[in-house]
Write an enzyme that holds these catalytic residues in place. Structure first.
Site, mmCIF file in Angstrom:
data_model
loop_
_atom_site.group_PDB
_atom_site.id
_atom_site.type_symbol
_atom_site.label_atom_id
_atom_site.label_comp_id
_atom_site.label_asym_id
_atom_site.label_seq_id
_atom_site.Cartn_x
_atom_site.Cartn_y
_atom_site.Cartn_z
ATOM 1 N N HIS A 47 5.273 14.223 -28.746
ATOM 2 C CA HIS A 47 5.952 14.457 -27.474
ATOM 3 C C HIS A 47 6.010 15.973 -27.225
ATOM 4 O O HIS A 47 5.835 16.783 -28.148
ATOM 5 C CB HIS A 47 7.354 13.858 -27.514
ATOM 6 C CG HIS A 47 7.362 12.348 -27.549
ATOM 7 N ND1 HIS A 47 8.516 11.598 -27.521
ATOM 8 C CD2 HIS A 47 6.344 11.453 -27.606
ATOM 9 C CE1 HIS A 47 8.206 10.310 -27.559
ATOM 10 N NE2 HIS A 47 6.912 10.192 -27.621
ATOM 11 N N GLU A 49 8.420 18.067 -26.731
ATOM 12 C CA GLU A 49 9.405 18.831 -27.495
ATOM 13 C C GLU A 49 8.827 19.226 -28.855
ATOM 14 O O GLU A 49 9.023 20.334 -29.341
ATOM 15 C CB GLU A 49 10.672 17.993 -27.749
ATOM 16 C CG GLU A 49 11.407 17.528 -26.509
ATOM 17 C CD GLU A 49 10.937 16.172 -26.012
ATOM 18 O OE1 GLU A 49 9.715 15.925 -25.993
ATOM 19 O OE2 GLU A 49 11.793 15.355 -25.628
ATOM 20 N N CYS A 72 13.955 11.839 -26.633
ATOM 21 C CA CYS A 72 14.148 10.446 -27.034
ATOM 22 C C CYS A 72 14.928 10.369 -28.348
ATOM 23 O O CYS A 72 14.980 11.323 -29.115
ATOM 24 C CB CYS A 72 12.801 9.740 -27.186
ATOM 25 S SG CYS A 72 11.846 10.270 -28.619
ATOM 26 N N ALA A 157 -2.840 -1.744 14.687
ATOM 27 C CA ALA A 157 -4.238 -1.826 15.126
ATOM 28 C C ALA A 157 -4.278 -1.371 16.583
ATOM 29 O O ALA A 157 -3.338 -1.629 17.349
ATOM 30 C CB ALA A 157 -4.763 -3.251 14.981
ATOM 31 N N ARG A 177 -4.813 6.550 -3.452
ATOM 32 C CA ARG A 177 -5.413 5.505 -4.313
ATOM 33 C C ARG A 177 -5.742 6.058 -5.691
ATOM 34 O O ARG A 177 -5.551 5.386 -6.706
ATOM 35 C CB ARG A 177 -6.714 4.984 -3.680
ATOM 36 C CG ARG A 177 -6.502 4.116 -2.475
ATOM 37 C CD ARG A 177 -7.853 3.676 -1.926
ATOM 38 N NE ARG A 177 -7.684 2.938 -0.680
ATOM 39 C CZ ARG A 177 -8.681 2.566 0.096
ATOM 40 N NH1 ARG A 177 -9.938 2.845 -0.241
ATOM 41 N NH2 ARG A 177 -8.451 1.899 1.208
ATOM 42 N N ASP A 193 -10.395 -7.283 7.755
ATOM 43 C CA ASP A 193 -11.144 -6.027 7.540
ATOM 44 C C ASP A 193 -12.029 -6.033 6.295
ATOM 45 O O ASP A 193 -12.822 -5.103 6.131
ATOM 46 C CB ASP A 193 -10.165 -4.842 7.389
ATOM 47 C CG ASP A 193 -9.222 -4.715 8.574
ATOM 48 O OD1 ASP A 193 -9.620 -5.129 9.682
ATOM 49 O OD2 ASP A 193 -8.107 -4.197 8.392
ATOM 50 N N GLY A 251 -1.151 -5.348 5.727
ATOM 51 C CA GLY A 251 -0.752 -5.404 7.127
ATOM 52 C C GLY A 251 0.730 -5.698 7.250
ATOM 53 O O GLY A 251 1.476 -5.682 6.260
ATOM 54 N N THR A 253 2.497 -8.392 7.746
ATOM 55 C CA THR A 253 3.115 -9.567 7.109
ATOM 56 C C THR A 253 3.561 -9.226 5.692
ATOM 57 O O THR A 253 4.709 -9.474 5.298
ATOM 58 C CB THR A 253 2.117 -10.751 7.082
ATOM 59 O OG1 THR A 253 1.587 -10.925 8.389
ATOM 60 C CG2 THR A 253 2.778 -12.022 6.623
ATOM 61 N N LEU A 254 2.653 -8.618 4.923
ATOM 62 C CA LEU A 254 2.986 -8.275 3.531
ATOM 63 C C LEU A 254 4.010 -7.134 3.509
ATOM 64 O O LEU A 254 4.940 -7.141 2.687
ATOM 65 C CB LEU A 254 1.716 -7.877 2.785
ATOM 66 C CG LEU A 254 1.797 -7.959 1.270
ATOM 67 C CD1 LEU A 254 2.117 -9.378 0.807
ATOM 68 C CD2 LEU A 254 0.490 -7.493 0.631
HETATM 69 N N1 LIG Z 1 -2.672 0.152 10.118
HETATM 70 C C1 LIG Z 1 -2.416 -0.279 8.926
HETATM 71 O O1 LIG Z 1 -1.722 0.388 8.138
HETATM 72 C C2 LIG Z 1 -2.978 -1.589 8.506
HETATM 73 C C3 LIG Z 1 -3.130 -1.884 7.141
HETATM 74 C C4 LIG Z 1 -3.620 -3.127 6.795
HETATM 75 C C5 LIG Z 1 -3.961 -4.044 7.773
HETATM 76 N N2 LIG Z 1 -3.810 -3.715 9.072
HETATM 77 C C6 LIG Z 1 -4.122 -4.692 10.139
HETATM 78 O O2 LIG Z 1 -3.185 -5.735 10.036
HETATM 79 C C7 LIG Z 1 -3.801 -6.945 10.480
HETATM 80 C C8 LIG Z 1 -3.606 -8.006 9.397
HETATM 81 O O3 LIG Z 1 -2.226 -8.247 9.296
HETATM 82 P P1 LIG Z 1 -1.582 -9.301 8.303
HETATM 83 O O4 LIG Z 1 -0.126 -9.161 8.471
HETATM 84 O O5 LIG Z 1 -2.209 -10.629 8.518
HETATM 85 O O6 LIG Z 1 -2.121 -8.760 6.895
HETATM 86 P P2 LIG Z 1 -1.444 -8.708 5.466
HETATM 87 O O7 LIG Z 1 0.005 -8.474 5.567
HETATM 88 O O8 LIG Z 1 -2.246 -7.745 4.652
HETATM 89 O O9 LIG Z 1 -1.718 -10.159 4.879
HETATM 90 C C9 LIG Z 1 -0.877 -11.238 5.160
HETATM 91 C C10 LIG Z 1 -1.083 -12.287 4.078
HETATM 92 O O10 LIG Z 1 -0.466 -11.875 2.877
HETATM 93 C C11 LIG Z 1 -0.322 -13.008 2.043
HETATM 94 N N3 LIG Z 1 0.967 -12.996 1.360
HETATM 95 C C12 LIG Z 1 1.139 -12.948 0.018
HETATM 96 N N4 LIG Z 1 2.418 -12.977 -0.309
HETATM 97 C C13 LIG Z 1 3.096 -13.051 0.840
HETATM 98 C C14 LIG Z 1 4.487 -13.100 1.121
HETATM 99 N N5 LIG Z 1 5.408 -13.102 0.174
HETATM 100 N N6 LIG Z 1 4.853 -13.157 2.411
HETATM 101 C C15 LIG Z 1 3.922 -13.150 3.386
HETATM 102 N N7 LIG Z 1 2.599 -13.080 3.170
HETATM 103 C C16 LIG Z 1 2.191 -13.033 1.892
HETATM 104 C C17 LIG Z 1 -0.513 -14.217 2.928
HETATM 105 O O11 LIG Z 1 -1.805 -14.681 2.602
HETATM 106 P P3 LIG Z 1 -2.250 -16.247 2.673
HETATM 107 O O12 LIG Z 1 -2.342 -16.537 4.126
HETATM 108 O O13 LIG Z 1 -3.561 -16.317 1.953
HETATM 109 O O14 LIG Z 1 -1.170 -16.991 1.973
HETATM 110 C C18 LIG Z 1 -0.478 -13.636 4.330
HETATM 111 O O15 LIG Z 1 -1.231 -14.376 5.254
HETATM 112 C C19 LIG Z 1 -5.233 -6.627 10.742
HETATM 113 O O16 LIG Z 1 -5.365 -6.382 12.121
HETATM 114 C C20 LIG Z 1 -5.454 -5.343 9.981
HETATM 115 O O17 LIG Z 1 -6.468 -4.561 10.569
HETATM 116 C C21 LIG Z 1 -3.325 -2.522 9.462
#
Ligand SMILES: NC(=O)c1ccc[n+]([C@@H]2O[C@H](COP(=O)([O-])OP(=O)(O)OC[C@H]3O[C@@H](n4cnc5c(N)ncnc54)[C@H](OP(=O)(O)O)[C@@H]3O)[C@@H](O)[C@H]2O)c1
Length: 313
Positions: A47, A49, A72, A157, A177, A193, A251, A253-254
């Site tokens: 470590h 130190e 530690c 988008a 990354r 994408d 995107g 959703t995630l």
């Molecule tokens: N500008 C940016 O920073 C950026 C970055 C990335 C994407 N985008 C754009 O965002 C759009 C796509 O959006 P999106 O919302 O569909 O993409 P996303 O959030 O990357 O993917 C959504 C998918 O994540 C999965 N998932 C896994 N665990 C989940 C959980 N706990 N809750 C919800 N979903 C979960 C599901 O897949 P399953 O359906 O297989 O279950 C869901 O359909 C595109 O237009 C892309 O170009 C923009």
């Protein structure tokens, strides 16, 4: 000043100690001059130190050890630093932050018991040097950095455009990354994408693992790893596999799922100078508004990068 030097030593070698934290140490002798310096050797090696005390030799006796994190108190792959400091006869220890590792902490009380004067600080600059490791060791999951690229009207988008943000922002994302153990998107982004997620526009020592969260299936030829379990379970599994840091490039959703479950440690939003007028908003509904506080601000090409730390260990 000497603690700043210790921070600079560790800061210049980020990731060197992986999977252990990277720490810097400086020993100042009784005459006030630096008599030893050290940085964590790669895992299994000494470590910081110990490196600094070895360099200082007898000159450490009665001196002060400046170290970026609490020494530690445990036998891991190497013996406890606290014992080595006591043996060296150091009179005072100044540490930049506490050790959050439940298995290793206790160095400060052990040193005090032995009569060493200990000043245990809580400097954000010291904690942030190992923020991913701290989250990994204290929370049992990777440190999650959520990156979003948005228009001024908050859409991820823009109609008729391949990219939301400019070239410099995209290059910066490659640097992000290169700094993490894994990069992830959701299956929605894979379907829209088909991103590769590898580092192509920045120097990289080790390519991050590339993941897709969701049910799949992945398209033929995809090099991503599909992770189909509940987010917390997948994060715990990744942590067990040694993934300390995760960059989320998914995107809305995630992003919403991670934010709603308080799984985001750092939020980075690149804002491009365009009003999209249409397109998906950066999040869906959240249980309650997220009060982010004062952002860190940076211009990146024509874009603006806003950054927040939502939780820190
Ligand atoms: N500008 C940016 O920073 C950026 C970055 C990335 C994407 N985008 C754009 O965002 C759009 C796509 O959006 P999106 O919302 O569909 O993409 P996303 O959030 O990357 O993917 C959504 C998918 O994540 C999965 N998932 C896994 N665990 C989940 C959980 N706990 N809750 C919800 N979903 C979960 C599901 O897949 P399953 O359906 O297989 O279950 C869901 O359909 C595109 O237009 C892309 O170009 C923009």
């Amino acid at each position: 000043m000497s603690l700043e030097r210790a921070l600079a030593l560790a800061g210049g070698h980020a990731g060197r100690g992986y999977p252990n934290p990277t720490v810097g140490a400086v020993v100042v002798g009784t005459n006030g001059s630096v008599v030893g310096e050290g940085i964590s050797e790669p895992a299994g090696g000494p470590h910081a130190e110990v490196v600094a005390l070895d360099a200082a030799g007898e000159a450490a006796r009665g001196g002060t050890l400046f170290v970026t994190m609490e020494p530690c108190a445990h036998h891991g792959r190497t013996p406890p630093c606290a014992e080595r400091i006591i043996e060296a006869g150091v009179g005072r220890v100044v540490a930049g932050c506490a050790d959050p590792n439940p298995d290793a902490q206790g160095g400060a009380p052990r040193l005090r018991d032995a009569g060493v004067d200990v000043e245990l600080l809580d400097l954000p600059a010291a904690r942030r040097q190992n923020e991913a490791w701290r989250t990994w060791v204290a929370r049992g999951r990777p440190h999650v950095m959520l990156k979003l690229a948005v228009s001024v009207d908050g859409r991820v988008a823009v109609p008729e455009r391949r990219w939301v943000t400019g070239e410099e922002s995209r290059r910066r994302v490659h640097e992000l990354r290169a700094s993490v153990d894994a990069v992830a998107v959701g299956m929605g982004t894979v379907r829209a994408d088909a991103p590769r997620l590898d580092v192509r526009e920045a120097p990289v020592v080790r390519q991050p693992r590339r993941l897709a969260f969701g049910g799949g299936p992945l398209p033929d030829g995809s090099e991503l790893e599909l992770r189909s379990g509940a987010l917390r379970d997948e994060l715990a599994a990744l942590a067990a596999e040694g993934v300390q840091s995760l960059l989320l490039e998914g995107g809305p959703t995630l992003a919403t799922a991670f934010l709603a479950d308080s799984l985001v440690d750092r939020l980075l939003v690149f804002v491009a100078p365009v009003v999209a007028g249409d397109g998906p908003p950066m999040t869906g509904p959240l249980p309650e508004p997220l009060d982010l506080g004062v952002p860190e601000l940076e211009r990146v090409g024509d874009d603006v990068l806003l950054g927040w730390r939502l939780q820190e260990v």
